[in-house]
Each structure stands twice: as C-alpha cells, then as structure tokens.
Design an enzyme around this catalytic site. Structure first.
Site, PDB file in Angstrom:
ATOM      1  N   CYS A 113     115.369  20.629 113.437  1.00 17.20           N
ATOM      2  CA  CYS A 113     115.793  19.314 114.491  1.00 17.20           C
ATOM      3  C   CYS A 113     117.352  19.205 114.054  1.00 17.20           C
ATOM      4  CB  CYS A 113     115.097  18.130 114.233  1.00 17.20           C
ATOM      5  SG  CYS A 113     113.358  18.333 114.716  1.00 17.20           S
ATOM      6  N   HIS A 249     119.063  11.515 116.020  1.00 16.54           N
ATOM      7  CA  HIS A 249     117.927  12.315 116.442  1.00 16.54           C
ATOM      8  C   HIS A 249     116.563  11.487 116.965  1.00 16.54           C
ATOM      9  CE1 HIS A 249     114.962  15.466 116.370  1.00 16.54           C
ATOM     10  NE2 HIS A 249     114.402  15.200 115.077  1.00 16.54           N
ATOM     11  N   ASN A 279     110.393  14.006 120.683  1.00 11.53           N
ATOM     12  CA  ASN A 279     110.940  14.777 119.900  1.00 11.53           C
ATOM     13  C   ASN A 279     111.207  16.289 120.207  1.00 11.53           C
ATOM     14  OD1 ASN A 279     112.233  16.141 117.596  1.00 11.53           O
ATOM     15  ND2 ASN A 279     110.765  15.468 116.027  1.00 11.53           N
TER      16      ASN A 279
HETATM   17  N1  COA Z   1      96.431   9.135 117.593  1.00 10.24           N
HETATM   18  C1  COA Z   1      95.598   8.371 116.903  1.00 10.24           C
HETATM   19  N2  COA Z   1      95.459   8.160 115.410  1.00 10.24           N
HETATM   20  C2  COA Z   1      96.024   9.283 114.679  1.00 10.24           C
HETATM   21  C3  COA Z   1      96.939  10.053 115.439  1.00 10.24           C
HETATM   22  C4  COA Z   1      97.031  10.140 117.164  1.00 10.24           C
HETATM   23  N3  COA Z   1      97.856  10.838 117.809  1.00 10.24           N
HETATM   24  N4  COA Z   1      97.708  10.914 114.487  1.00 10.24           N
HETATM   25  C5  COA Z   1      97.175  10.526 113.423  1.00 10.24           C
HETATM   26  N5  COA Z   1      96.275   9.507 113.633  1.00 10.24           N
HETATM   27  C6  COA Z   1      95.484   8.527 112.676  1.00 10.24           C
HETATM   28  C7  COA Z   1      95.457   9.402 111.217  1.00 10.24           C
HETATM   29  O1  COA Z   1      94.479  10.215 111.381  1.00 10.24           O
HETATM   30  C8  COA Z   1      95.214   8.381 110.234  1.00 10.24           C
HETATM   31  O2  COA Z   1      93.810   7.925 110.248  1.00 10.24           O
HETATM   32  P1  COA Z   1      93.064   7.310 109.147  1.00 10.24           P
HETATM   33  O3  COA Z   1      93.786   6.176 108.625  1.00 10.24           O
HETATM   34  O4  COA Z   1      91.703   7.193 109.613  1.00 10.24           O
HETATM   35  O5  COA Z   1      93.231   8.552 107.930  1.00 10.24           O
HETATM   36  C9  COA Z   1      96.045   7.141 110.929  1.00 10.24           C
HETATM   37  O6  COA Z   1      96.330   7.385 112.239  1.00 10.24           O
HETATM   38  C10 COA Z   1      97.299   6.895 110.229  1.00 10.24           C
HETATM   39  O7  COA Z   1      98.044   8.211 110.040  1.00 10.24           O
HETATM   40  P2  COA Z   1      99.327   8.349 109.245  1.00 10.24           P
HETATM   41  O8  COA Z   1      99.806   9.656 109.263  1.00 10.24           O
HETATM   42  O9  COA Z   1      99.289   7.574 107.916  1.00 10.24           O
HETATM   43  O10 COA Z   1     100.191   7.470 110.338  1.00 10.24           O
HETATM   44  P3  COA Z   1     101.699   7.124 110.291  1.00 10.24           P
HETATM   45  O11 COA Z   1     101.897   5.734 110.425  1.00 10.24           O
HETATM   46  O12 COA Z   1     102.598   7.669 109.235  1.00 10.24           O
HETATM   47  O13 COA Z   1     102.411   7.786 111.729  1.00 10.24           O
HETATM   48  C11 COA Z   1     103.800   9.800 112.447  1.00 10.24           C
HETATM   49  C12 COA Z   1     102.294   9.140 111.746  1.00 10.24           C
HETATM   50  C13 COA Z   1     103.464  11.192 112.500  1.00 10.24           C
HETATM   51  C14 COA Z   1     103.889   9.244 113.841  1.00 10.24           C
HETATM   52  C15 COA Z   1     104.848   9.548 111.238  1.00 10.24           C
HETATM   53  O14 COA Z   1     104.263   9.659 110.136  1.00 10.24           O
HETATM   54  C16 COA Z   1     106.047   9.855 111.522  1.00 10.24           C
HETATM   55  O15 COA Z   1     106.659   9.690 112.480  1.00 10.24           O
HETATM   56  N6  COA Z   1     106.517  10.863 110.679  1.00 10.24           N
HETATM   57  C17 COA Z   1     107.863  11.642 110.883  1.00 10.24           C
HETATM   58  C18 COA Z   1     107.598  12.555 111.526  1.00 10.24           C
HETATM   59  C19 COA Z   1     108.577  13.372 112.285  1.00 10.24           C
HETATM   60  O16 COA Z   1     109.582  12.680 112.458  1.00 10.24           O
HETATM   61  N7  COA Z   1     108.713  14.655 112.235  1.00 10.24           N
HETATM   62  C20 COA Z   1     109.933  15.232 112.580  1.00 10.24           C
HETATM   63  C21 COA Z   1     110.932  15.310 111.601  1.00 10.24           C
HETATM   64  S1  COA Z   1     112.348  16.010 112.491  1.00 10.24           S
END
Ligand code: COA
Length: 322
Positions: A113, A249, A279
């Site tokens: 990214c 970003h 993204n």
């Molecule tokens: N829809 C519904 N539920 C979802 C889901 C979706 N698309 N994706 C994950 N979940 C669930 C998980 O399974 C988890 O369930 P559980 O509590 O029963 O285990 C719950 O939601 C929470 O998951 P978690 O991963 O802790 O959520 P989060 O608040 O961290 O959000 C992201 C997930 C990916 C949005 C977040 O971590 C994020 O944005 N991270 C950075 C990613 C990024 O920017 N990557 C590129 C970098 S350049």
C-alpha cells in the site's frame, strides 16, 4: 534549487461498483459492520479482461491533459503496484507499450500500500537530479483478483483503481521532502503467500489469498502513520497548523481519524475516499489526491501531507506544496 512539482493528476476506477449490500449476499457480513469498522461503503472492481496496466492508461492520459503534456514528453515511468500484470516484463514497460512511448526508463516499485509513495519519492529524486523532466508516476492495483471472496475478514476491505501524477522540474516549491521506511519483522501480519521463487510451482493453491492479522496490522498502522506524518513536519520545521490538507492512505476510516487526531487536524482537512473506493492499496493516495484536486478542494500553493502504510511493513510520507 530545483524541486519536482506535481504538474497534473488523473485517475481511473473500473465501472463495476460492489456495494456493502452486494457483499451481504456473498459472505456473512452486514453493511453496518463494514461501515462502522472500516468506513467503506462501496468499491470498484475490475472486469475479468482488465489488467492493472489497463487501469493505468486512463489515469495517465488524464494526468497528461491536466499537466498540458503529451506522451512524447514522458522521459520516466515509475509505477507502484503489488498486482502487476505479469512477473515480467515490469508493468512500467507494459504501460509504455500501450501508450506508444519508447526508450525512457520504466519500472515498478513493489511496496504494497506504500507503493505510490515509494514511486513518488524515487521519481522526485530523478527530477531533482536533472535526470527526468516529465515523469509519469502511477499507483495502481487490482486486488480483487487476489482476494478470497469467501473470506469476510478481507474481501470487504479492498478495491481496484489507478491514480497518476506528472512530475516536472520547478524553481518553485513542489515536493518538499519524502520519508520512507520499512520493517520486515512484520512480514507475517499481511502478505500474499505466492510469488516467483517460492511455492509458485504448486498447481493447487488453496491458500492463494491475502493473509492478514487485521487487529495487529491496525495497531502498528496507527502508531507508524502518526510517526511518519510527524517526521515530515519536524524535518522541515513546519507546524502542524500550517497544513492545508492530509491525503492519507485510505485503508480504514478509524486509522485515518487516529492519524488526524495525532496531527491535531480537523477531519474537514482530511481527504476521504475510503467510503467510495475501499482500500485500493498503492492506488489509494493518488486516487484521493486527484479527487480533491478535481473537485477544487486542493488548490495550487497549498501545503499537503500524504502518508501510507502497507504490507512488509512499509510506510512513507510526502510533504509538498501543490
Ligand atoms: N463482517 C462481520 N463480521 C466480521 C467481518 C465481517 N466482514 N470480519 C470479521 N468479523 C468478525 C470477526 O470474525 C470477529 O468475530 P468474533 O468476535 O466472533 O471472533 C469480530 O468481527 C471482530 O473481529 P476483529 O478482527 O477483532 O475486528 P476489528 O475491529 O479489528 O476490525 C478490521 C477488523 C480488519 C476492519 C480491522 O482490524 C482493520 O481495519 N485492520 C487493519 C487492516 C488494514 O488496514 N489492512 C491494510 C493495511 S494497508
């Protein structure tokens, strides 16, 4: 002193739009979950027959028009991408062939990214050294082709697109400084498990998809982005209050809000496209920049800070006067 200056910008987004409602029919997710956790509402998805170099073409042509140059003026092509058409020839040469440009150096930079900022920083050095007078710098990506559309933890996040800028030499301030960094110790938090020299021989690729530990990526991203944004200001003795715009970003609205808060910037000074584009990795910063230039928010002479963070991890910022 010679600076490189952004003379024109352009963008291309594939026609097909995939909304959160569409995703609700594909995986166990909800519009509400996606919007509150990421800020994404819709994203553009490339057609089967489109490759990343195709997306670059329209963005490049728009940038030529905006800069008042033609393809014959281009003497350097640098492309940031993680989803090139082929392993080789590099995508820069494929764009060169499609644009009927011959002879100038053309290459790609692979920094996930942060790819556009790595490309911009590289081209800036060519221009300031007098080795390029009209550099085409592109950030482009078709992540939809490497996303696992059954994995709700990643497929809701990403989108496709391309953004381009033309860099030209200028005696007036343009790019003031760029700041790049990387730390490979985080390689296992965000990656794609196949390449040319590792495991490509496998014909069966059950795990050929983006692998991400979202929570851990989130924490490092927030900390690192704040740091690299502040570094750009500190190195130039520029006060946070002097910034006109932050072009971050577009990975996640919550990460963007955290960086803006650390910089003391109101969200009105932050360019947001994550809701419309998702993204788009290396394309996200030049896409957002072009949107804000074309809708008249970013004006000539204004002070802009770009920042990005991606797999590796890699990160970067660019402080510039547009
Ligand atoms: N829809 C519904 N539920 C979802 C889901 C979706 N698309 N994706 C994950 N979940 C669930 C998980 O399974 C988890 O369930 P559980 O509590 O029963 O285990 C719950 O939601 C929470 O998951 P978690 O991963 O802790 O959520 P989060 O608040 O961290 O959000 C992201 C997930 C990916 C949005 C977040 O971590 C994020 O944005 N991270 C950075 C990613 C990024 O920017 N990557 C590129 C970098 S350049």
């Amino acid at each position: 002193m010679i600076y490189s200056r952004i003379a024109g910008t352009g963008r291309y987004l594939p026609e097909r739009v995939l909304t959160n409602a569409d995703l609700e029919k594909m995986v166990d997710t909800s519009d509400e979950w996606i919007r509150t956790r990421t800020g994404v509402e819709r994203r553009h998805i490339a057609a089967d027959e489109q490759s990343t170099s195709d997306l670059c073409l329209e963005a490049a042509r728009q940038a030529f028009d905006a800069a008042g140059v033609t393809k014959d003026d281009v003497d350097l092509i640098v492309v940031g991408t993680t989803t090139p058409d082929l392993l080789f020839p590099n995508i820069g040469t494929l764009i060169q062939e499609k644009l009927d440009i011959h002879g100038c150096p053309a290459f790609s930079v692979e920094a996930a990214c942060t790819g556009f900022l790595y490309a911009l920083s590289t081209a800036d050095k060519f221009v300031r050294a007098g080795e390029a007078k009209c550099a085409l710098v592109v950030g482009a990506e078709i992540l939809s082709k490497i996303v696992d559309w059954k994995d709700r933890t990643t497929c809701v996040l990403f989108g496709d697109g391309a953004g381009a800028v033309i860099l030209q030499p200028s005696e007036e301030q343009g790019i003031i400084s760029t700041h790049l960094g990387a730390d490979g110790q985080y390689k296992d938090l965000l990656y794609y498990p196949y390449g040319a020299s590792k495991e490509l021989h496998k014909t069966h690729l059950p795990d050929a998809k983006i692998m991400m530990k979202g929570n851990e990526v989130f924490k490092v991203a927030v900390k690192t982005l704040g740091g690299v944004a502040e570094e750009a200001l500190r190195k130039n003795n520029i006060d946070k209050g002097a910034l006109d715009w932050l072009v971050p970003h577009q990975a996640n609205l919550r990460i963007i809000q955290a960086t803006a808060k650390r910089l003391g910037l109101p969200m009105e000074k932050v360019i947001l496209t994550v809701q419309d584009h998702g993204n788009t990795s290396a394309a996200s910063v030049p896409l957002a920049f072009d949107v804000a230039v074309r809708d008249g928010r970013i004006q000539r002479g204004q002070l802009v800070l770009m920042e990005a963070f991606g797999g590796g991890f890699t990160w970067g910022s660019a402080l510039l006067r547009y």
